[in-house]
Design an enzyme around this catalytic site. Structure first.
Site, mmCIF file in Angstrom:
data_model
loop_
_atom_site.group_PDB
_atom_site.id
_atom_site.type_symbol
_atom_site.label_atom_id
_atom_site.label_comp_id
_atom_site.label_asym_id
_atom_site.label_seq_id
_atom_site.Cartn_x
_atom_site.Cartn_y
_atom_site.Cartn_z
ATOM 1 N N HIS A 1 100.104 66.925 49.637
ATOM 2 C CA HIS A 1 98.732 66.863 49.168
ATOM 3 C C HIS A 1 98.691 65.379 48.568
ATOM 4 O O HIS A 1 99.587 64.719 47.881
ATOM 5 C CB HIS A 1 98.079 67.955 48.077
ATOM 6 C CG HIS A 1 99.229 67.858 47.019
ATOM 7 N ND1 HIS A 1 100.414 68.540 46.999
ATOM 8 C CD2 HIS A 1 99.223 67.381 45.753
ATOM 9 C CE1 HIS A 1 101.080 68.549 45.942
ATOM 10 N NE2 HIS A 1 100.511 67.921 44.822
ATOM 11 N N HIS A 19 96.402 63.271 45.741
ATOM 12 C CA HIS A 19 95.484 63.417 44.638
ATOM 13 C C HIS A 19 94.400 62.206 44.955
ATOM 14 O O HIS A 19 94.660 60.993 44.927
ATOM 15 C CB HIS A 19 96.193 63.137 43.387
ATOM 16 C CG HIS A 19 97.154 64.333 42.754
ATOM 17 N ND1 HIS A 19 96.935 65.144 41.878
ATOM 18 C CD2 HIS A 19 98.468 64.295 43.359
ATOM 19 C CE1 HIS A 19 97.963 65.923 41.891
ATOM 20 N NE2 HIS A 19 98.740 65.521 42.871
HETATM 21 P P1 5GP Z 1 101.878 67.965 42.136
HETATM 22 O O1 5GP Z 1 102.037 67.996 40.817
HETATM 23 O O2 5GP Z 1 102.022 69.025 43.068
HETATM 24 O O3 5GP Z 1 101.308 66.690 42.877
HETATM 25 O O4 5GP Z 1 100.080 68.461 42.004
HETATM 26 C C1 5GP Z 1 99.576 69.993 42.156
HETATM 27 C C2 5GP Z 1 98.448 70.001 41.678
HETATM 28 O O5 5GP Z 1 97.914 71.223 42.250
HETATM 29 C C3 5GP Z 1 98.004 69.872 40.178
HETATM 30 O O6 5GP Z 1 97.443 68.740 39.823
HETATM 31 C C4 5GP Z 1 97.562 71.299 39.729
HETATM 32 O O7 5GP Z 1 96.617 71.152 38.834
HETATM 33 C C5 5GP Z 1 96.936 71.752 41.249
HETATM 34 N N1 5GP Z 1 96.941 73.115 41.661
HETATM 35 C C6 5GP Z 1 97.935 74.148 41.445
HETATM 36 N N2 5GP Z 1 97.501 75.298 41.800
HETATM 37 C C7 5GP Z 1 96.371 75.185 42.174
HETATM 38 C C8 5GP Z 1 95.258 76.101 42.581
HETATM 39 O O8 5GP Z 1 95.647 77.496 42.618
HETATM 40 N N3 5GP Z 1 93.979 75.640 42.620
HETATM 41 C C9 5GP Z 1 93.917 74.543 42.600
HETATM 42 N N4 5GP Z 1 92.529 74.134 42.656
HETATM 43 N N5 5GP Z 1 94.535 73.485 42.198
HETATM 44 C C10 5GP Z 1 95.984 73.810 41.985
#
Ligand code: 5GP
Ligand code: ZN
Length: 130
Positions: free
Chosen positions: A96, A98
């Site tokens: 993903h 951001h």
């Molecule tokens: P990472 O730390 O893996 O780069 O980011 C994962 C992101 O996914 C985090 O910013 C977190 O808030 C978001 N996230 C995790 N679970 C969910 C979910 O069930 N729904 C949504 N909309 N965002 C999520």
């Protein structure tokens, strides 16, 4: 299925911002700044270095969502961020990007990555959908 594959499949609800044939974009549930959006490939890819073409596939969606956030939310700029690997802070192992909109009242890198529990997700979603 991973949690983001469940979101693409519609099994877990999300606030969709944008979708094309290969990419899906939705509001982050725990945003850094208003309009914090995640753009993901619809197909499962664990992390950036696992697939040489995945990032390119979602690039048009990233650009489209960036323009949408600027237009609809009045963001003056934004940061793009990919956390690749647990050591870099990756918590969800489905690639993903951001997209973090930025506003004049809180500029610069030092204000980038702090969760803001006061953001009204429903209000942001309404503004993006209008
Ligand atoms: P990472 O730390 O893996 O780069 O980011 C994962 C992101 O996914 C985090 O910013 C977190 O808030 C978001 N996230 C995790 N679970 C969910 C979910 O069930 N729904 C949504 N909309 N965002 C999520
Ligand atoms: Zn997945």
């Amino acid at each position: 299925m991973c949690i983001f594959c469940e979101i693409v499949a519609g099994n877990i609800p999300s606030k969709k911002v944008y979708e094309d044939d290969v990419a899906y974009a939705f509001l982050d549930i725990n945003p850094f700044h208003a309009g914090h959006t995640l753009v993901i490939p619809k197909r499962h890819v664990d992390r950036l270095t696992d697939d040489p073409t995945a990032l390119g596939e979602i690039a048009p969606a990233v650009t489209a969502v960036a323009a949408l956030l600027q237009e609809k939310l009045g963001a003056e700029g934004l940061n793009l961020l990919i956390n690749s690997g647990a050591v870099a802070g990756q918590e969800v192992f489905h690639l993903h990007v951001h997209l973090i909109p930025r506003y004049a009242d809180n500029p610069g890198m030092s204000g980038l990555a702090k969760r803001d529990p006061d953001i009204d997700l429903d209000g942001v979603y309404q503004r993006l959908s209008a």
